[in-house]
Write an enzyme that holds these catalytic residues in place. Sequence first.
Site, PDB file in Angstrom:
ATOM      1  N   LYS A   1      -2.610 -14.549 -60.892  1.00  0.00           N
ATOM      2  CA  LYS A   1      -3.026 -13.290 -60.258  1.00  0.00           C
ATOM      3  C   LYS A   1      -4.521 -13.053 -60.448  1.00  0.00           C
ATOM      4  CE  LYS A   1       1.542 -11.181 -60.654  1.00  0.00           C
ATOM      5  NZ  LYS A   1       2.468 -10.370 -61.468  1.00  0.00           N
TER       6      LYS A   1
ATOM      7  N   GLN B   1       3.228  -6.256 -66.122  1.00  0.00           N
ATOM      8  CA  GLN B   1       3.923  -7.542 -65.979  1.00  0.00           C
ATOM      9  C   GLN B   1       5.291  -7.481 -66.655  1.00  0.00           C
ATOM     10  OE1 GLN B   1       2.928 -10.115 -64.121  1.00  0.00           O
ATOM     11  NE2 GLN B   1       4.697 -11.351 -64.696  1.00  0.00           N
TER      12      GLN B   1
ATOM     13  N   ASP C   1       3.209  -2.974 -57.372  1.00  0.00           N
ATOM     14  CA  ASP C   1       4.433  -3.776 -57.351  1.00  0.00           C
ATOM     15  C   ASP C   1       5.472  -3.212 -56.384  1.00  0.00           C
ATOM     16  OD1 ASP C   1       4.553  -6.087 -58.973  1.00  0.00           O
ATOM     17  OD2 ASP C   1       4.504  -4.852 -60.786  1.00  0.00           O
TER      18      ASP C   1
HETATM   19  N1  GUN Z   1       7.479 -10.654 -63.304  1.00  0.00           N
HETATM   20  C1  GUN Z   1       7.942 -11.564 -62.402  1.00  0.00           C
HETATM   21  N2  GUN Z   1       7.615 -11.195 -61.148  1.00  0.00           N
HETATM   22  C2  GUN Z   1       6.926 -10.034 -61.267  1.00  0.00           C
HETATM   23  C3  GUN Z   1       6.311  -9.172 -60.321  1.00  0.00           C
HETATM   24  O1  GUN Z   1       6.337  -9.381 -59.101  1.00  0.00           O
HETATM   25  N3  GUN Z   1       5.694  -8.079 -60.848  1.00  0.00           N
HETATM   26  C4  GUN Z   1       5.670  -7.807 -62.182  1.00  0.00           C
HETATM   27  N4  GUN Z   1       5.062  -6.698 -62.599  1.00  0.00           N
HETATM   28  N5  GUN Z   1       6.239  -8.585 -63.077  1.00  0.00           N
HETATM   29  C5  GUN Z   1       6.844  -9.693 -62.627  1.00  0.00           C
END
Ligand code: GUN
Length: 270
Positions: A51, A95, A118
């Site tokens: 990211k 996350q 998200d």
């Molecule tokens: N963990 C796995 N996929 C995601 C996601 O799309 N967003 C977040 N915040 N955590 C994750």
Amino acid sequence: MKLLSNMTIKEYVALRKEEIKSLVAGLERKPCIAIVQVNEDAGSCAYVRGKLKDADELGIKADLIKLPLETTQEELLKVIDTLNQDDIHDGFIVQMPLPKGIDEEAIKLAVDPKKDVDGFHPLSSLVPCTPKGIINYLHFEKIPMQGKNAVVIGRSNIVGKPMAKLLLKENMNVTILHSKTTQEDMAFYIAHADVIVVAIGKAGFLDNRFTYKKDAVIVDVGISRTDDGLKGDALAGLPVGLQTPVPGGVGLATRLALYENLLEIYGVNK
Ligand code: GUN
């Protein structure tokens, strides 16, 4: 199936990234995201690294807020409260998964829907990143959806449920299969599916035990670390029309969707 683009999901993401990069370059103020990471697991670290790399490539400012593993729910809620109120970050994510002792649902609800990149909050107007990335890719590939059969394997709040909702919006006949589905039913629905989205985290779950429509599309969300490297929920090379690879598949589209959501919050649509 004759695909119109003949592009891999990786190439599709690279193309969209260029579009987003030019869009961001034309903005007066750089969009800014915060990524809160409380866990240390390899999967999350890889996601977060990806990211941050994407943000850098797109010209988006990203602040990583790394908290110790011992962080309590109360402490995390305080960080979220600060991020909800600051004028610096257009949006932020926490996350997942979170360490034991922190209630993930409480955390998702604490994020201001206006900053919820998200799209996890029930009041968020945004679509969660993985389903969003997948549906955008299916559109890009011009996969026929109306009136066709979709099977979603896995019923998580992050992927399975929102994915099923989006496919329904495309007028697909949607079936969600899960851990309590019998093997016989699993085989039946898979054999009739035009689009299969599999998100259960079991390496090679979809294999040659099942039969598939020859034009079926398999979208593989799973990513498991095995002795043999990173593996998806589907065995590579199944006899179908299109199958997304792992790694280098849905994960890239998910990361892209994160920044598409950030730009929606920022106020430029795409
Ligand atoms: N963990 C796995 N996929 C995601 C996601 O799309 N967003 C977040 N915040 N955590 C994750």
